[in-house]
Design a protein around this motif. Sequence first.
Motif, mmCIF file in Angstrom:
data_model
loop_
_atom_site.group_PDB
_atom_site.id
_atom_site.type_symbol
_atom_site.label_atom_id
_atom_site.label_comp_id
_atom_site.label_asym_id
_atom_site.label_seq_id
_atom_site.Cartn_x
_atom_site.Cartn_y
_atom_site.Cartn_z
ATOM 1 N N VAL A 1 0.824 -1.193 0.000
ATOM 2 C CA VAL A 1 0.000 0.000 0.000
ATOM 3 C C VAL A 1 0.863 1.249 0.000
ATOM 4 N N LEU A 2 2.061 1.162 0.561
ATOM 5 C CA LEU A 2 2.940 2.323 0.574
ATOM 6 C C LEU A 2 3.413 2.637 -0.832
ATOM 7 N N ALA A 3 3.459 3.926 -1.144
ATOM 8 C CA ALA A 3 3.906 4.348 -2.466
ATOM 9 C C ALA A 3 5.415 4.236 -2.544
ATOM 10 N N LYS A 4 5.885 3.583 -3.569
ATOM 11 C CA LYS A 4 7.319 3.576 -3.821
ATOM 12 C C LYS A 4 7.626 4.897 -4.504
ATOM 13 N N SER A 5 8.838 5.077 -4.885
ATOM 14 C CA SER A 5 9.197 6.341 -5.526
ATOM 15 C C SER A 5 8.320 6.573 -6.744
ATOM 16 N N MET B 1 -3.871 4.234 0.978
ATOM 17 C CA MET B 1 -4.405 3.746 2.255
ATOM 18 C C MET B 1 -5.911 3.984 2.337
ATOM 19 N N ARG B 2 -6.373 5.144 1.895
ATOM 20 C CA ARG B 2 -7.814 5.421 1.890
ATOM 21 C C ARG B 2 -8.554 4.418 1.018
ATOM 22 N N LYS C 1 -5.035 12.362 -10.881
ATOM 23 C CA LYS C 1 -6.148 13.271 -10.601
ATOM 24 C C LYS C 1 -6.402 13.337 -9.090
ATOM 25 N N ASN C 2 -6.344 12.188 -8.415
ATOM 26 C CA ASN C 2 -6.518 12.174 -6.958
ATOM 27 C C ASN C 2 -5.417 12.967 -6.264
ATOM 28 N N LEU C 3 -4.191 12.833 -6.764
ATOM 29 C CA LEU C 3 -3.073 13.586 -6.200
ATOM 30 C C LEU C 3 -3.293 15.086 -6.394
ATOM 31 N N GLU C 4 -3.719 15.470 -7.577
ATOM 32 C CA GLU C 4 -4.007 16.889 -7.835
ATOM 33 C C GLU C 4 -5.084 17.403 -6.888
ATOM 34 N N ASN C 5 -6.132 16.613 -6.675
ATOM 35 C CA ASN C 5 -7.216 17.029 -5.776
ATOM 36 C C ASN C 5 -6.725 17.197 -4.347
ATOM 37 N N GLU C 6 -5.869 16.292 -3.888
ATOM 38 C CA GLU C 6 -5.318 16.409 -2.543
ATOM 39 C C GLU C 6 -4.468 17.671 -2.412
ATOM 40 N N GLN D 1 -13.653 -1.886 4.157
ATOM 41 C CA GLN D 1 -14.951 -1.515 4.733
ATOM 42 C C GLN D 1 -16.082 -2.140 3.924
ATOM 43 N N HIS D 2 -15.957 -2.130 2.599
ATOM 44 C CA HIS D 2 -16.964 -2.747 1.730
ATOM 45 C C HIS D 2 -17.044 -4.253 2.000
ATOM 46 N N LYS D 3 -15.902 -4.887 2.147
ATOM 47 C CA LYS D 3 -15.869 -6.319 2.448
ATOM 48 C C LYS D 3 -16.500 -6.588 3.811
ATOM 49 N N LEU D 4 -16.195 -5.761 4.807
ATOM 50 C CA LEU D 4 -16.774 -5.903 6.139
ATOM 51 C C LEU D 4 -18.289 -5.747 6.097
ATOM 52 N N ASP D 5 -18.780 -4.767 5.351
ATOM 53 C CA ASP D 5 -20.221 -4.567 5.213
ATOM 54 C C ASP D 5 -20.889 -5.795 4.604
ATOM 55 N N GLY D 6 -20.239 -6.381 3.606
ATOM 56 C CA GLY D 6 -20.765 -7.593 2.992
ATOM 57 C C GLY D 6 -20.826 -8.746 3.975
#
Length: 102
Positions: A1-5, A76-77, A33-38, A84-89
């Motif tokens: 999940v951690l971003a490499k370089s 991570m999000r 696009k997600n990075l730009e939004n953050e 969370q979706h799996k838990l709900d199921g």
Amino acid sequence: VLAKSIVAPLKPGVTLRSLQLAAPLQLGGRQMKNLENEFVSIQLSLKKPRPFAVPTQDVCKKYNELRQDVVTLINMRNHIKMKQHKLDGLRSILKQHNKAGG
């Protein structure tokens, strides 16, 4: 999940530090696009003008670390949403099982 370089390594030789800030990121379109939004949410821009006039080596390093940390945060999000979706199921299945059995 951690971003490499996420920044491609620089080629040997002389480069401008401002090019390090504008280095292309090794991300897909949606992640970019997600990075730009953050960055917009924290009032920074991935596009010009940069929030600093003369990028020092430390500024370049910290800026790239920030971009990498934000990508890790996004990953991570997404991982949490998936879990969370799996838990709900599973809760739904458990609830159905309890109704049928009891």
